[in-house]
Write a protein that holds these residues in place. Structure first.
Motif, PDB file in Angstrom:
ATOM      1  N   LYS A  24      44.172  37.349  45.675  1.00  0.00           N
ATOM      2  CA  LYS A  24      44.274  38.546  44.694  1.00  0.00           C
ATOM      3  C   LYS A  24      43.995  37.909  43.268  1.00  0.00           C
ATOM      4  O   LYS A  24      43.585  38.478  42.399  1.00  0.00           O
ATOM      5  CB  LYS A  24      45.255  39.119  44.667  1.00  0.00           C
ATOM      6  CG  LYS A  24      45.720  40.171  46.018  1.00  0.00           C
ATOM      7  CD  LYS A  24      45.891  41.620  45.694  1.00  0.00           C
ATOM      8  CE  LYS A  24      45.196  42.054  44.469  1.00  0.00           C
ATOM      9  NZ  LYS A  24      45.552  43.774  44.309  1.00  0.00           N
ATOM     10  N   CYS A  25      44.185  36.537  42.935  1.00  0.00           N
ATOM     11  CA  CYS A  25      43.925  35.925  41.760  1.00  0.00           C
ATOM     12  C   CYS A  25      42.526  35.385  41.706  1.00  0.00           C
ATOM     13  O   CYS A  25      42.034  34.963  40.762  1.00  0.00           O
ATOM     14  CB  CYS A  25      44.886  34.993  41.286  1.00  0.00           C
ATOM     15  SG  CYS A  25      44.908  33.491  42.251  1.00  0.00           S
TER      16      CYS A  25
ATOM     17  N   THR B 103      35.701  39.372  43.798  1.00  0.00           N
ATOM     18  CA  THR B 103      35.836  39.451  42.245  1.00  0.00           C
ATOM     19  C   THR B 103      34.682  39.934  41.582  1.00  0.00           C
ATOM     20  O   THR B 103      34.505  40.674  40.574  1.00  0.00           O
ATOM     21  CB  THR B 103      36.397  38.250  41.586  1.00  0.00           C
ATOM     22  OG1 THR B 103      35.770  37.180  42.343  1.00  0.00           O
ATOM     23  CG2 THR B 103      37.858  37.858  41.787  1.00  0.00           C
TER      24      THR B 103
ATOM     25  N   SER C  26      45.198  40.428  38.005  1.00  0.00           N
ATOM     26  CA  SER C  26      45.123  38.979  38.878  1.00  0.00           C
ATOM     27  C   SER C  26      46.028  38.006  38.258  1.00  0.00           C
ATOM     28  O   SER C  26      46.411  37.064  39.230  1.00  0.00           O
ATOM     29  CB  SER C  26      43.717  38.531  38.667  1.00  0.00           C
ATOM     30  OG  SER C  26      42.907  39.558  39.167  1.00  0.00           O
ATOM     31  N   GLN C  27      46.204  37.916  37.010  1.00  0.00           N
ATOM     32  CA  GLN C  27      47.013  36.806  36.666  1.00  0.00           C
ATOM     33  C   GLN C  27      48.682  37.251  36.996  1.00  0.00           C
ATOM     34  O   GLN C  27      49.323  36.086  37.247  1.00  0.00           O
ATOM     35  CB  GLN C  27      47.070  36.800  35.010  1.00  0.00           C
ATOM     36  CG  GLN C  27      45.821  36.757  34.199  1.00  0.00           C
ATOM     37  CD  GLN C  27      45.244  35.349  34.264  1.00  0.00           C
ATOM     38  OE1 GLN C  27      46.046  34.464  33.972  1.00  0.00           O
ATOM     39  NE2 GLN C  27      44.216  35.120  35.247  1.00  0.00           N
TER      40      GLN C  27
ATOM     41  N   SER D  78      49.326  38.422  39.830  1.00  0.00           N
ATOM     42  CA  SER D  78      49.254  37.687  41.269  1.00  0.00           C
ATOM     43  C   SER D  78      49.576  36.203  41.149  1.00  0.00           C
ATOM     44  O   SER D  78      50.168  35.741  41.913  1.00  0.00           O
ATOM     45  CB  SER D  78      48.109  38.075  41.860  1.00  0.00           C
ATOM     46  OG  SER D  78      47.882  39.423  42.234  1.00  0.00           O
ATOM     47  N   LEU D  79      48.932  35.809  40.264  1.00  0.00           N
ATOM     48  CA  LEU D  79      48.935  34.132  39.913  1.00  0.00           C
ATOM     49  C   LEU D  79      50.516  33.821  39.613  1.00  0.00           C
ATOM     50  O   LEU D  79      50.777  32.723  40.162  1.00  0.00           O
ATOM     51  CB  LEU D  79      47.993  33.630  38.910  1.00  0.00           C
ATOM     52  CG  LEU D  79      47.633  32.193  38.914  1.00  0.00           C
ATOM     53  CD1 LEU D  79      46.969  31.600  40.214  1.00  0.00           C
ATOM     54  CD2 LEU D  79      46.692  31.897  37.690  1.00  0.00           C
TER      55      LEU D  79
ATOM     56  N   THR E 205      39.779  30.752  36.776  1.00  0.00           N
ATOM     57  CA  THR E 205      41.035  30.636  37.440  1.00  0.00           C
ATOM     58  C   THR E 205      41.241  29.193  38.117  1.00  0.00           C
ATOM     59  O   THR E 205      42.333  28.944  38.434  1.00  0.00           O
ATOM     60  CB  THR E 205      41.018  31.826  38.935  1.00  0.00           C
ATOM     61  OG1 THR E 205      40.581  32.884  37.990  1.00  0.00           O
ATOM     62  CG2 THR E 205      42.224  31.802  39.209  1.00  0.00           C
TER      63      THR E 205
END
Lengths: 526, 118
Positions: free
Chosen positions: A237-238, A247, A266-267, A269-270, A327
């Motif tokens: 997801k990230c 993406t 997304s961040q 998720s990270l 990422t």
């Protein structure tokens, strides 16, 4: 005022969701009312998030117990057999960092959306969905409960998919939305299965208590399976390679303000990946193997992202491929820190800096990549094309947009004095101590990024003016203002990296590295 | 053999998981693919509920319960209920995307629904 501060953890999630419901009710009163409710919801939630972050950074981690007589009720009720039965929000310095990022970018994206979506139909659905996306992101970074995290993950996924497909675009956007939804659903189910395994084994859902229990009981095969089931979907997801295919499709088809905030989701998720890697499992797992795995993912992401970006002709697709590559930088710092987590000396010398650099890059990336999406969206808004070959000479007619895009492009390529340079520099320095080769790879990727953006900038803004776009004007004030906010932030973060580092990033890195600080009050109850 | 029987719900959940994944990954029709995803979801939900099961136990309601009675775990049931609701929402959303795709592309074949790459 004190009551507001006390309840700010509930407000950050409650306000956007309440505003979303309110919008459904008041949407019949016309566009003005809708816009006011929408922007007020976002802005008030941002204020609550910023005040909460400020409180956390100056006074220490905040735990907010839901469903208790008072939010400060004992975390573990005396008659519960040592199990924290209630859901809590648990915000420490790392969470505060994410709250700040989400608060700043959501306001800019919302301001932009007020004008850029003006001509679109169905705004009565766009606004509530955007509010749900924002509320979901706040929830993901604030919660201290694994199942709660899953719920917020699904809320962001649903809202994100719906917003991606919102313009339909002859089916193309619906295809992108479906892709995102399928990937998110599979990932969410995998995460839920991991949570189920941990729950069946330890009877706990609270991350802090679970972290302490696993530390005590040891890391067995079920924990390893659960870890894989939880970490893999979050990496997906990230947008990390090899699960990055969604993406470019999703980011490039979503409307510009949505792409800008999808980055932040997304961040989140990270952030979940970091939280699970550092706080939940931490030293009880084999950190050097997991760290190495993350580092390999990071290098692949950096390299594959940038090489895929270079040949693109669609400007938003190109930026999306760069998002994958960026990422990789964030995973690189965190992976290095994870790999040396077992050795306190190495953590002190460079591991802590590597993680702080990675968090710094996360923050900068959310700002400058959001800025790039917004600026690209502004060009598409005026010219109606996303193909780089059909643009050109726009610098004469859209100077403000050109300036903003330029700031973002310099930042992503890591050119001083922009923010991207500051965070990449911290990463190069600290990762070099772990392996010089990795630092070299990161620098080469940065050069390729620069090359790619020189080409894009030239294609969009320089060269002879095209007759078709001679009458094009710069974008409306709200859109330009939103870009300006992010551009100023990009410059400020680059000019004062030390302040940010000391005030925000090192505390955040320590909050992740120091597992017992996260688990302590709940771990003691075991 | 008795052991296998005791773990039957988990075995079934595992089988469902594999069947669902196989459908989701290999079927070429978008709707069939979504059906596969729903089966995976059912497998995860079954796993969750089954993990709270105890032999010879009653529903976790304290009113009128015998002193010291064994009860099944209520947490997983609440979780499953939430997961079912979330699953319903995602399935509905994905089906609406499929409707849109069919309206514009006139096909549901996974191999033909890839205009984004062009």
């Amino acid at each position: 005022m004190n009551t507001v501060l006390l309840h700010s953890p509930a407000l950050i999630v409650g306000l956007p969701i309440f505003a979303a419901i309110l919008l459904m009710v008041v949407s019949r009163f016309g566009e003005k009312v809708r816009a006011v409710v929408f922007f007020a919801g976002i802005a008030l939630a941002s204020l609550a998030a910023i005040s909460l972050a400020e409180q956390v950074l100056s006074l220490g981690a905040v735990r907010y117990v839901f469903g208790a007589p008072s939010p400060a009720a004992p975390l573990v009720p005396p008659d519960s057999g040592g199990i924290p039965v209630r859901i809590l929000f648990h915000v420490d310095a790392a969470g505060a960092l994410m709250l700040l990022v989400a608060a700043l970018t959501s306001v800019a994206a919302a301001l932009y959306a007020l004008r850029s979506e003006e001509r679109a139909s169905g705004r009565e659905y766009f606004y509530p969905l955007f509010l749900l996306l924002v509320g979901g992101v706040y929830g993901m970074v604030a919660t201290g409960d694994l199942f709660n995290f899953f719920v917020f993950l699904e809320i962001t996924s649903l809202a994100g998919a719906a917003l991606t497909a919102y313009r339909i675009d002859h089916g193309l956007a619906a295809e992108a939305g479906l892709k995102y939804a399928v990937v998110s659903t599979l990932g969410g189910l995998s995460f839920l299965l991991g949570v189920g395994i941990l729950l069946a084994r330890h009877n706990l859902l609270n991350m802090a208590a679970l972290g302490a229990r696993i530390d005590l009981a040891g890391f067995g095969v079920p924990e390893a399976v659960a870890m894989a089931l939880m970490i893999v979907p979050l990496a997906m997801k990230c947008g990390a390679v090899p699960m990055h295919q969604w993406t470019p499709d999703t980011y490039s088809r979503a409307p510009a303000p949505v792409s800008a905030f999808l980055l932040v989701s997304s961040q989140a998720s990270l952030y979940g990946l970091f939280r699970i890697g550092f706080s939940l499992f931490g030293l009880s797992m084999d950190v050097s193997t997991v760290g190495l795995f993350v580092v390999i993912l990071a290098v692949l992401s950096m390299f594959i992202g940038v090489t895929m970006a270079i040949p693109q002709h669609d400007v938003k697709r190109l930026i999306s491929h760069h998002a994958v590559s960026q990422t990789g930088y964030m995973l690189l710092g965190a992976g290095v820190c994870l790999a040396v987590l077992g050795d306190p000396e190495k953590v002190r010398v460079f591991g802590r800096d590597a993680l702080a650099g990675s968090l710094f890059h996360m923050m900068n990336y959310a700002v400058y990549n959001g800025l790039l999406f917004l600026a690209a969206g502004a060009v598409i808004y005026r010219t109606g094309t996303r193909n780089l070959d059909r643009m050109g000479g726009l610098g004469r007619t859209m100077p403000l947009t050109m300036a903003c895009f330029g700031v973002g492009a310099l930042a992503i390529a890591g050119i001083p004095p922009m923010s991207g340079f500051a965070s990449k520099w911290v990463l190069y320095e600290s990762v070099f101590r772990y392996s010089p080769l990795l630092s070299m790879v990161a620098m080469v990727v940065s050069l390729l990024t620069l090359a790619s953006f020189v080409k894009v900038f030239q294609a969009m803004f320089l060269g002879p003016q095209r007759a078709a776009y001679a009458a094009v004007r710069d974008v409306p004030a709200a859109m330009w203002g939103a870009m300006a906010v992010l551009a100023v932030l990009t410059v400020l973060l680059g000019l004062f990296p030390d302040v940010v580092m000391q005030r925000l990033l090192l505390p955040a890195a320590d909050a992740l590295i120091n597992q017992t600080a996260y688990t302590m009050p709940l771990g003691g109850a075991q | 053999m008795a052991d296998l029987f005791a773990h039957m719900p988990l075995v079934v959940a595992g089988l469902l998981l594999m069947i669902g994944l196989a459908i989701a990954l290999w079927k070429r029709n978008l709707i069939q693919m979504l059906m596969g995803l729903t089966v995976v979801e059912a497998a995860v939900n079954l796993f969750l509920v089954a993990s709270g099961y105890r032999h010879d136990a009653i529903a976790p309601i304290y009113t009128n319960a015998a002193e010291g009675a064994r009860m099944v775990l209520p947490t997983v049931q609440a979780l499953t209920l939430t997961a079912i609701v979330i699953g319903l929402a995602t399935t509905a959303l994905m089906l609406s995307f499929v409707i849109l795709i069919y309206r514009y592309y006139k096909t549901l074949d996974v191999n033909e629904v890839r205009k984004l790459r062009e």
